[in-house]
Design a protein around this motif. Structure first.
Motif, PDB file in Angstrom:
ATOM      1  N   ALA A 124      49.026  45.772  43.921  1.00 48.21           N
ATOM      2  CA  ALA A 124      47.610  46.124  43.771  1.00 48.21           C
ATOM      3  C   ALA A 124      47.429  47.639  43.853  1.00 48.21           C
ATOM      4  O   ALA A 124      46.701  48.239  43.058  1.00 48.21           O
ATOM      5  CB  ALA A 124      46.775  45.421  44.832  1.00 48.21           C
ATOM      6  N   ARG A 137      42.649  39.923  51.557  1.00 46.04           N
ATOM      7  CA  ARG A 137      41.920  38.830  52.202  1.00 46.04           C
ATOM      8  C   ARG A 137      42.878  37.785  52.768  1.00 46.04           C
ATOM      9  O   ARG A 137      43.861  37.433  52.112  1.00 46.04           O
ATOM     10  CB  ARG A 137      41.037  38.096  51.193  1.00 46.04           C
ATOM     11  CG  ARG A 137      39.933  38.923  50.624  1.00 46.04           C
ATOM     12  CD  ARG A 137      38.876  38.020  49.962  1.00 46.04           C
ATOM     13  NE  ARG A 137      37.756  38.845  49.554  1.00 46.04           N
ATOM     14  CZ  ARG A 137      37.638  39.406  48.342  1.00 46.04           C
ATOM     15  NH1 ARG A 137      38.572  39.182  47.415  1.00 46.04           N
ATOM     16  NH2 ARG A 137      36.613  40.164  48.070  1.00 46.04           N
ATOM     17  N   ALA A 150      44.891  36.627  49.469  1.00 45.62           N
ATOM     18  CA  ALA A 150      44.629  37.204  48.147  1.00 45.62           C
ATOM     19  C   ALA A 150      44.474  38.711  48.240  1.00 45.62           C
ATOM     20  O   ALA A 150      44.022  39.240  49.263  1.00 45.62           O
ATOM     21  CB  ALA A 150      43.374  36.595  47.542  1.00 45.62           C
ATOM     22  N   GLU A 152      42.777  41.708  45.911  1.00 46.53           N
ATOM     23  CA  GLU A 152      41.970  42.028  44.734  1.00 46.53           C
ATOM     24  C   GLU A 152      42.038  43.531  44.479  1.00 46.53           C
ATOM     25  O   GLU A 152      42.053  44.314  45.431  1.00 46.53           O
ATOM     26  CB  GLU A 152      40.526  41.605  45.017  1.00 46.53           C
ATOM     27  CG  GLU A 152      39.581  41.850  43.869  1.00 46.53           C
ATOM     28  CD  GLU A 152      38.159  41.368  44.182  1.00 46.53           C
ATOM     29  OE1 GLU A 152      37.981  40.552  45.100  1.00 46.53           O
ATOM     30  OE2 GLU A 152      37.235  41.852  43.499  1.00 46.53           O
ATOM     31  N   ASP A 153      42.084  43.919  43.213  1.00 48.02           N
ATOM     32  CA  ASP A 153      42.083  45.353  42.924  1.00 48.02           C
ATOM     33  C   ASP A 153      41.164  45.672  41.756  1.00 48.02           C
ATOM     34  O   ASP A 153      40.740  44.780  41.022  1.00 48.02           O
ATOM     35  CB  ASP A 153      43.513  45.845  42.662  1.00 48.02           C
ATOM     36  CG  ASP A 153      44.136  45.249  41.410  1.00 48.02           C
ATOM     37  OD1 ASP A 153      43.549  45.369  40.318  1.00 48.02           O
ATOM     38  OD2 ASP A 153      45.226  44.646  41.525  1.00 48.02           O
ATOM     39  N   THR A 154      40.838  46.945  41.617  1.00 54.02           N
ATOM     40  CA  THR A 154      40.025  47.402  40.486  1.00 54.02           C
ATOM     41  C   THR A 154      40.924  48.173  39.519  1.00 54.02           C
ATOM     42  O   THR A 154      40.544  49.230  39.011  1.00 54.02           O
ATOM     43  CB  THR A 154      38.869  48.303  40.956  1.00 54.02           C
ATOM     44  OG1 THR A 154      39.427  49.427  41.672  1.00 54.02           O
ATOM     45  CG2 THR A 154      37.925  47.561  41.885  1.00 54.02           C
ATOM     46  N   PHE A 204      46.625  33.865  39.975  1.00 52.30           N
ATOM     47  CA  PHE A 204      46.010  35.180  39.751  1.00 52.30           C
ATOM     48  C   PHE A 204      44.942  35.074  38.682  1.00 52.30           C
ATOM     49  O   PHE A 204      44.902  34.126  37.894  1.00 52.30           O
ATOM     50  CB  PHE A 204      47.057  36.219  39.339  1.00 52.30           C
ATOM     51  CG  PHE A 204      47.552  36.064  37.931  1.00 52.30           C
ATOM     52  CD1 PHE A 204      48.527  35.141  37.635  1.00 52.30           C
ATOM     53  CD2 PHE A 204      47.017  36.824  36.901  1.00 52.30           C
ATOM     54  CE1 PHE A 204      48.970  34.971  36.331  1.00 52.30           C
ATOM     55  CE2 PHE A 204      47.457  36.672  35.596  1.00 52.30           C
ATOM     56  CZ  PHE A 204      48.438  35.740  35.313  1.00 52.30           C
ATOM     57  N   SER A 206      42.914  38.040  36.009  1.00 50.73           N
ATOM     58  CA  SER A 206      42.997  39.448  35.664  1.00 50.73           C
ATOM     59  C   SER A 206      42.201  39.751  34.404  1.00 50.73           C
ATOM     60  O   SER A 206      42.139  38.928  33.484  1.00 50.73           O
ATOM     61  CB  SER A 206      44.470  39.819  35.446  1.00 50.73           C
ATOM     62  OG  SER A 206      44.581  41.206  35.249  1.00 50.73           O
ATOM     63  N   SER A 212      42.469  42.940  38.907  1.00 48.42           N
ATOM     64  CA  SER A 212      43.173  41.668  39.077  1.00 48.42           C
ATOM     65  C   SER A 212      43.012  41.178  40.505  1.00 48.42           C
ATOM     66  O   SER A 212      42.778  41.970  41.423  1.00 48.42           O
ATOM     67  CB  SER A 212      44.680  41.835  38.836  1.00 48.42           C
ATOM     68  OG  SER A 212      44.946  42.579  37.683  1.00 48.42           O
ATOM     69  N   THR A 213      43.163  39.875  40.663  1.00 47.59           N
ATOM     70  CA  THR A 213      43.308  39.303  41.995  1.00 47.59           C
ATOM     71  C   THR A 213      44.540  38.412  41.974  1.00 47.59           C
ATOM     72  O   THR A 213      44.646  37.529  41.116  1.00 47.59           O
ATOM     73  CB  THR A 213      42.082  38.463  42.403  1.00 47.59           C
ATOM     74  OG1 THR A 213      40.906  39.265  42.290  1.00 47.59           O
ATOM     75  CG2 THR A 213      42.211  37.978  43.845  1.00 47.59           C
ATOM     76  N   GLY A 215      46.964  35.930  44.404  1.00 45.85           N
ATOM     77  CA  GLY A 215      46.928  35.266  45.694  1.00 45.85           C
ATOM     78  C   GLY A 215      47.923  34.129  45.795  1.00 45.85           C
ATOM     79  O   GLY A 215      48.572  33.753  44.813  1.00 45.85           O
TER      80      GLY A 215
END
Ligand SMILES: Nc1ncnc2c1ncn2[C@@H]1O[C@H](COP(=O)(O)OP(=O)(O)O)[C@@H](O)[C@H]1O
Ligand SMILES: [Mg+2]
Length: 224
Positions: A124, A137, A150, A152-154, A204, A206, A212-213, A215
């Motif tokens: 990430a 998370r 999980a 999550e990213d930007t 995932f 994306s 994307s996330t 987990g």
């Protein structure tokens, strides 16, 4: 087969990398030969990382369950955040934690699971440009007796047509923006192997340019 070849590659690569480091110490920055030595050092280190990771994947896939202990994941999460945070700071990313304070116990090979947790966080941070957000998370799904994890990213996201292959060994999407980011393409295959081995599963979502996330879930120990 792969494993034997990897073992045999490790020593010579270590020698190349070691001498490149020694040459670097003797040469002045700006000197042509300094840059050559730097390149040799970089690429041999990358090959060493690849071989080491490949051996990890092979070992995990080939071994029986590995060592097994019961533990709460909070400590592992603290450790991996502490070790990855400097990279996020360097990229001026905001790293947010949404982690339940007292997660219940899971059971398994602590070192392997640590790798799995760490790999998603590492990706990430790696596949998110400067100033982005990364949210980590961890919570309990009581109804299903699962630990849910999980990240999550930007970040750059992964084009739909490349998404099928990202858990394959050595596969790297090299999506726009991420072409020059170094890696081995082994991290996610390791995550999947470890999580499956522990009775869980990976997932995932994306979107290109959005993020994307990634987990996975793991079964809680029966005692919970
Ligand atoms: N969080 C993420 N955001 C965007 N792309 C990702 C992310 N995680 C993994 N990927 C893509 O999946 C590929 C495989 O990941 P991985 O197996 O960890 O290998 P590596 O990071 O060494 O390239 C990466 O090369 C990248 O293209
Ligand atoms: Mg990776």
């Amino acid at each position: 087969m792969l494993q034997m070849a990897s073992h045999d590659l490790k020593n010579p690569l270590g020698v190349i990398q070691g001498y490149a480091e020694i040459m670097l110490m003797e040469l002045q920055p700006g000197d042509d030969y300094h840059d050559f030595a730097q390149d040799i050092s970089n690429v041999s280190q990358r090959m060493l990382d690849m071989v080491t990771q490949l051996l990890d994947v092979e070992r995990i896939e080939a071994s029986a369950a590995g060592t097994s202990e019961r533990f709460v994941p909070n400590e592992i999460l603290r450790e991996i955040i502490a070790s990855e945070k400097p990279k996020a700071d360097q990229k001026k990313q905001v790293l947010l934690e949404e982690i339940d304070a007292d997660l219940p116990e899971i059971e398994g090979d602590r070192a392997q699971l640590r790798e799995a947790f760490a790999n998603l966080l590492e990706n990430a941070i790696k596949y998110t440009p400067d100033n982005g957000f990364v949210i980590i998370r961890a919570s309990v799904d009581d109804a299903n007796q699962r630990l849910e994890y999980a990240v999550e990213d930007t970040g750059y996201g992964i084009p739909v047509e490349l998404q099928d292959r990202i858990f394959e060994r050595f596969y790297r999407a090299k999506q726009p923006g991420a072409e020059h980011i170094p890696g081995t393409g082994l991290g996610l295959s390791l995550v999947k192997a470890v999580v499956k081995r522990h009775g869980g599963d990976v997932w995932f979502t994306s979107q290109v340019g959005k993020g994307s996330t990634f987990g996975f879930w793991l079964p809680l120990t029966a005692a919970h």
